[in-house]
Scaffold this motif. Structure first.
Motif, PDB file in Angstrom:
ATOM      1  N   TYR A  44      15.063   6.662  24.043  1.00 59.01           N
ATOM      2  CA  TYR A  44      15.630   7.981  24.341  1.00 59.01           C
ATOM      3  C   TYR A  44      17.111   7.845  24.717  1.00 59.01           C
ATOM      4  N   ALA A  54      19.842  15.609  23.217  1.00 57.40           N
ATOM      5  CA  ALA A  54      18.578  15.358  23.908  1.00 57.40           C
ATOM      6  C   ALA A  54      17.373  15.865  23.113  1.00 57.40           C
ATOM      7  N   ASN A  58      14.456  13.406  21.738  1.00 59.08           N
ATOM      8  CA  ASN A  58      13.087  13.668  22.170  1.00 59.08           C
ATOM      9  C   ASN A  58      12.139  13.741  20.976  1.00 59.08           C
ATOM     10  N   ALA A 105       9.393  22.124  24.828  1.00 53.75           N
ATOM     11  CA  ALA A 105      10.513  21.175  24.805  1.00 53.75           C
ATOM     12  C   ALA A 105      11.662  21.636  23.921  1.00 53.75           C
ATOM     13  N   LYS A 110      15.276  19.600  31.075  1.00 56.41           N
ATOM     14  CA  LYS A 110      14.325  18.578  31.504  1.00 56.41           C
ATOM     15  C   LYS A 110      14.642  17.951  32.853  1.00 56.41           C
ATOM     16  N   GLU A 114      11.936  16.094  35.442  1.00 58.04           N
ATOM     17  CA  GLU A 114      11.899  14.644  35.649  1.00 58.04           C
ATOM     18  C   GLU A 114      11.877  14.304  37.139  1.00 58.04           C
ATOM     19  N   ILE A 165       8.045  15.802  26.837  1.00 59.45           N
ATOM     20  CA  ILE A 165       9.072  14.756  26.911  1.00 59.45           C
ATOM     21  C   ILE A 165       8.538  13.356  26.607  1.00 59.45           C
ATOM     22  N   HIS A 166       7.285  13.110  26.746  1.00 61.41           N
ATOM     23  CA  HIS A 166       6.587  11.853  26.444  1.00 61.41           C
ATOM     24  C   HIS A 166       6.878  10.720  27.440  1.00 61.41           C
TER      25      HIS A 166
END
Length: 265
Positions: A44, A54, A58, A105, A110, A114, A165-166
């Motif tokens: 990423y 981003a 993603n 997403a 994000k 996070e 976001i994984h």
């Protein structure tokens, strides 16, 4: 630093140095994701360093995730530590959640998310350190319980995060599979990899439909992902639960440092 970033972004992504960098990063991600989780943060960050936005980063990381989990799942099944039937059952709500998460997403910020995730992971790290036996031995009683509505909601929520976001989803899956489902770390890790394999294509399709994929970068990095996933899954059983536990704690700490911006590089 700004000048270095500009120089990298001006380079041809199909040049030898960039290809080597993508392969090396992919290899590291494949190993970390297979034995713990959150390794995708490497890809990423690198993709964004190379100039991807981003949302594109993603979406693009999903290529490598699918390839590494495919290889790792095959190896785990060969070693007889992957419960395919249970994996499919647990993956169903996760797949549904991932479709919703990928849709979210496309437009949402994000950063705050996070920070919240980092707080949850710190709690998980506490239990990893102070209650190691629960992670190493598993619970036959919990494994024998029927899959109910509570578990459905939990895996659906994890699917939303994974589609969103994984990064870090593997750690959450391991925590749930150990603490809620009663698996030891080795078997929980194998199930985690298989569940990610089943939901990731659905999230990838959402990003593809919204043109948020860089196919060249994703394909090159995926080669490294495959190699890393193969190596880690081949030796995970020999490394054992205790080794995975310490790696998991390290990855959680590093993830939280990054998410909370405790250090600036």
């Amino acid at each position: 630093m700004t000048e270095l970033l500009a120089n990298f972004q001006e380079m041809d992504i199909y040049s030898f140095p960039i290809i080597c960098l993508l392969l090396l990063a992919g290899f590291a991600v494949g190993i970390i994701n297979t034995i713990a989780g959150s390794g995708t943060v490497i890809s990423y960050s690198l993709f964004m360093f190379l100039g991807l936005s981003a949302p594109f980063a993603n979406g693009t990381i999903r290529f490598g995730v699918i390839m590494q989990t495919l290889v790792a799942s095959y190896n785990f099944k060969k070693q007889n530590i992957l419960d395919l039937r249970k994996g499919v059952l647990l993956a169903f709500p996760t797949v549904l959640g991932s479709i919703l998460g990928a849709q979210i997403a496309i437009s949402i910020d994000k950063d705050l998310f996070e920070i919240l995730i980092a707080a949850v992971m710190l709690v998980m790290a506490f239990f990893l350190f102070f209650k190691p036996k629960q992670w190493l031995t598993g619970s036959k009683l919990l494994q024998s319980k029927k899959f109910g509505f509570k578990q459905f909601i939990i895996f659906f929520a994890v699917g939303i995060y994974g589609g969103f976001i994984h990064i870090g989803v593997g750690i959450f899956l391991i925590g749930i599979l150990v603490l809620q489902m009663g698996y030891d770390l080795v078997r929980a890790n194998a199930l985690k990899v298989f569940i990610v394999l089943l939901y990731s294509p659905f999230a990838l399709i959402i990003f593809m439909m919204n043109d948020q994929i860089h196919y060249g970068i994703g394909a090159i990095a995926a080669i490294g992902n495959v190699l890393g996933g193969y190596v880690a899954s081949r030796f995970a059983l020999n490394w054992g639960s205790n080794f995975i536990r310490w790696i998991l704690m390290l990855i959680i700490i590093l993830f939280c440092i990054r998410a909370l911006n405790l250090f600036h590089f």
